[in-house]
Design a protein around this motif. Structure first.
Motif, PDB file in Angstrom:
ATOM      1  N   GLN A   1       0.847  -1.187   0.000  1.00 36.27           N
ATOM      2  CA  GLN A   1       0.000   0.000   0.000  1.00 36.27           C
ATOM      3  C   GLN A   1       0.886   1.242   0.000  1.00 36.27           C
ATOM      4  O   GLN A   1       2.044   1.185   0.402  1.00 36.27           O
ATOM      5  CB  GLN A   1      -0.898   0.015   1.239  1.00 36.27           C
ATOM      6  CG  GLN A   1      -0.118   0.105   2.545  1.00 36.27           C
ATOM      7  CD  GLN A   1      -1.011   0.111   3.769  1.00 36.27           C
ATOM      8  OE1 GLN A   1      -1.731  -0.844   4.039  1.00 36.27           O
ATOM      9  NE2 GLN A   1      -0.992   1.219   4.506  1.00 36.27           N
ATOM     10  N   PRO A   2       0.343   2.369  -0.423  1.00 32.97           N
ATOM     11  CA  PRO A   2       1.114   3.615  -0.385  1.00 32.97           C
ATOM     12  C   PRO A   2       1.187   4.155   1.035  1.00 32.97           C
ATOM     13  O   PRO A   2       0.298   3.878   1.849  1.00 32.97           O
ATOM     14  CB  PRO A   2       0.300   4.550  -1.289  1.00 32.97           C
ATOM     15  CG  PRO A   2      -1.109   4.042  -1.157  1.00 32.97           C
ATOM     16  CD  PRO A   2      -0.989   2.549  -1.046  1.00 32.97           C
TER      17      PRO A   2
ATOM     18  N   ARG B   1      -4.952   4.418   7.811  1.00 34.52           N
ATOM     19  CA  ARG B   1      -6.160   4.282   8.634  1.00 34.52           C
ATOM     20  C   ARG B   1      -6.785   2.907   8.428  1.00 34.52           C
ATOM     21  O   ARG B   1      -7.209   2.251   9.384  1.00 34.52           O
ATOM     22  CB  ARG B   1      -7.158   5.386   8.298  1.00 34.52           C
ATOM     23  CG  ARG B   1      -6.854   6.721   8.954  1.00 34.52           C
ATOM     24  CD  ARG B   1      -8.040   7.654   8.899  1.00 34.52           C
ATOM     25  NE  ARG B   1      -8.379   8.027   7.535  1.00 34.52           N
ATOM     26  CZ  ARG B   1      -7.884   9.084   6.896  1.00 34.52           C
ATOM     27  NH1 ARG B   1      -7.005   9.860   7.521  1.00 34.52           N
ATOM     28  NH2 ARG B   1      -8.240   9.378   5.673  1.00 34.52           N
ATOM     29  N   ALA B   2      -6.856   2.474   7.169  1.00 29.57           N
ATOM     30  CA  ALA B   2      -7.421   1.150   6.870  1.00 29.57           C
ATOM     31  C   ALA B   2      -6.533   0.048   7.454  1.00 29.57           C
ATOM     32  O   ALA B   2      -7.034  -0.941   8.001  1.00 29.57           O
ATOM     33  CB  ALA B   2      -7.570   0.981   5.362  1.00 29.57           C
TER      34      ALA B   2
ATOM     35  N   TRP C   1       4.257  11.377   8.562  1.00 28.75           N
ATOM     36  CA  TRP C   1       3.071  11.746   9.328  1.00 28.75           C
ATOM     37  C   TRP C   1       1.899  10.799   9.142  1.00 28.75           C
ATOM     38  O   TRP C   1       0.995  10.752   9.975  1.00 28.75           O
ATOM     39  CB  TRP C   1       2.654  13.172   8.960  1.00 28.75           C
ATOM     40  CG  TRP C   1       3.546  14.204   9.567  1.00 28.75           C
ATOM     41  CD1 TRP C   1       4.498  14.951   8.938  1.00 28.75           C
ATOM     42  CD2 TRP C   1       3.606  14.573  10.946  1.00 28.75           C
ATOM     43  NE1 TRP C   1       5.140  15.771   9.835  1.00 28.75           N
ATOM     44  CE2 TRP C   1       4.610  15.561  11.070  1.00 28.75           C
ATOM     45  CE3 TRP C   1       2.917  14.169  12.087  1.00 28.75           C
ATOM     46  CZ2 TRP C   1       4.934  16.141  12.293  1.00 28.75           C
ATOM     47  CZ3 TRP C   1       3.239  14.753  13.306  1.00 28.75           C
ATOM     48  CH2 TRP C   1       4.246  15.731  13.405  1.00 28.75           C
ATOM     49  N   CYS C   2       1.869  10.024   8.072  1.00 34.04           N
ATOM     50  CA  CYS C   2       0.727   9.135   7.856  1.00 34.04           C
ATOM     51  C   CYS C   2       0.584   8.103   8.966  1.00 34.04           C
ATOM     52  O   CYS C   2      -0.516   7.602   9.217  1.00 34.04           O
ATOM     53  CB  CYS C   2       0.831   8.438   6.502  1.00 34.04           C
ATOM     54  SG  CYS C   2       2.127   7.180   6.391  1.00 34.04           S
ATOM     55  N   PHE C   3       1.675   7.798   9.680  1.00 28.82           N
ATOM     56  CA  PHE C   3       1.601   6.785  10.731  1.00 28.82           C
ATOM     57  C   PHE C   3       0.799   7.257  11.942  1.00 28.82           C
ATOM     58  O   PHE C   3       0.425   6.447  12.795  1.00 28.82           O
ATOM     59  CB  PHE C   3       3.006   6.352  11.155  1.00 28.82           C
ATOM     60  CG  PHE C   3       3.759   5.631  10.070  1.00 28.82           C
ATOM     61  CD1 PHE C   3       3.173   4.587   9.382  1.00 28.82           C
ATOM     62  CD2 PHE C   3       5.054   5.998   9.727  1.00 28.82           C
ATOM     63  CE1 PHE C   3       3.853   3.909   8.373  1.00 28.82           C
ATOM     64  CE2 PHE C   3       5.743   5.331   8.728  1.00 28.82           C
ATOM     65  CZ  PHE C   3       5.142   4.286   8.045  1.00 28.82           C
ATOM     66  N   ARG C   4       0.506   8.551  12.000  1.00 30.38           N
ATOM     67  CA  ARG C   4      -0.359   9.041  13.073  1.00 30.38           C
ATOM     68  C   ARG C   4      -1.760   8.478  12.962  1.00 30.38           C
ATOM     69  O   ARG C   4      -2.539   8.544  13.919  1.00 30.38           O
ATOM     70  CB  ARG C   4      -0.435  10.570  13.026  1.00 30.38           C
ATOM     71  CG  ARG C   4       0.847  11.289  13.401  1.00 30.38           C
ATOM     72  CD  ARG C   4       0.629  12.784  13.430  1.00 30.38           C
ATOM     73  NE  ARG C   4       0.157  13.286  12.147  1.00 30.38           N
ATOM     74  CZ  ARG C   4      -0.285  14.520  11.934  1.00 30.38           C
ATOM     75  NH1 ARG C   4      -0.352  15.379  12.938  1.00 30.38           N
ATOM     76  NH2 ARG C   4      -0.664  14.904  10.736  1.00 30.38           N
ATOM     77  N   ALA C   5      -2.087   7.921  11.797  1.00 28.75           N
ATOM     78  CA  ALA C   5      -3.427   7.362  11.602  1.00 28.75           C
ATOM     79  C   ALA C   5      -3.722   6.239  12.588  1.00 28.75           C
ATOM     80  O   ALA C   5      -4.893   5.903  12.812  1.00 28.75           O
ATOM     81  CB  ALA C   5      -3.572   6.839  10.167  1.00 28.75           C
ATOM     82  N   ALA C   6      -2.697   5.661  13.193  1.00 30.18           N
ATOM     83  CA  ALA C   6      -2.916   4.606  14.187  1.00 30.18           C
ATOM     84  C   ALA C   6      -3.721   5.116  15.372  1.00 30.18           C
ATOM     85  O   ALA C   6      -4.418   4.339  16.040  1.00 30.18           O
ATOM     86  CB  ALA C   6      -1.579   4.043  14.656  1.00 30.18           C
TER      87      ALA C   6
END
Length: 208
Positions: free
Chosen positions: A79-80, A87-88, A106-111
């Motif tokens: 996944q990108p 989030r998924a 920063w995308c890892f903050r979605a956890a």
């Protein structure tokens, strides 16, 4: 006849890989989790480098560790590295009670959307970041993963089949503590997996 034999071997291999993927599809990690993004594929002469590079397929690796930092279980997903995709991933594979340790992406903050805690470690990039003790488990796993795949397969269509090869590594990694049961559990996974006709196996995951 050679073509038929190759086709049969390809079908059998991908049925096995698909059974592994299904068996690991609902793997949930908890406790301390190291997470990072990486890429499949070769260098593309003249293309971009780093994140967003051409001719490569991105994936995310998450490794549950013991309190001492020893790797226990892993989840790998083609996944990108985007907030939406993370989030998924978090909703499916990260428990609300977990603590996710990541670099500055920063995308890892979605956890945190699933209730997990997030610890962000600014690495500064480069080879020095790979030596940080906070990411020893995930960096070791990524090194072993790439060595295993490049040492076993001369080439495969990364864009279409990366999800299955990641699942194969994940299946074996998460069962490494009891090697005697891997084959029986694989046979059970093959029996439990839904039908997978050839035309479906040859379809890219993103196209489904």
């Amino acid at each position: 006849q050679l073509g038929v034999s190759y086709r049969s071997a390809w079908l059998m291999k991908h049925k096995i890989l698909e059974a592994m993927r299904v068996a690991e599809g609902d793997r949930k990690l908890d406790g301390r989790i190291e997470v990072d993004d990486a890429y499949f594929g070769g260098e593309f002469c003249g293309g971009k480098t780093g994140r967003g590079t051409d001719n490569k397929v991105p994936f995310v690796a998450a490794v549950q560790t013991s309190p001492e930092g020893h790797p226990l279980y892993a989840c790998l997903s083609a996944q990108p590295p985007t907030s939406e995709a993370m989030r998924a991933f978090a909703a499916r594979h990260i428990a609300p009670s977990a603590t996710v340790v990541s670099d500055g992406l920063w995308c890892f903050r979605a956890a945190t959307r699933v209730g997990a805690q997030h610890e962000r470690v600014v690495t500064g990039g480069g080879k020095a970041s790979m030596k940080l003790p906070q990411f020893k488990a995930v960096n070791t796993l990524l090194g072993n993963l790439k060595t295993a795949i490049t040492g076993t397969y001369h080439a495969f269509d990364f864009a279409k089949y990366a999800h299955r090869y990641l699942a194969e590594f994940q299946f074996r990694f998460n069962r490494r503590f009891d090697m005697k049961t891997i084959l029986p559990r694989l046979l059970q996974s093959l029996l439990a997996a839904p039908p997978s006709p050839e035309h479906w196996l040859r379809t890219a995951e993103v196209a489904r």
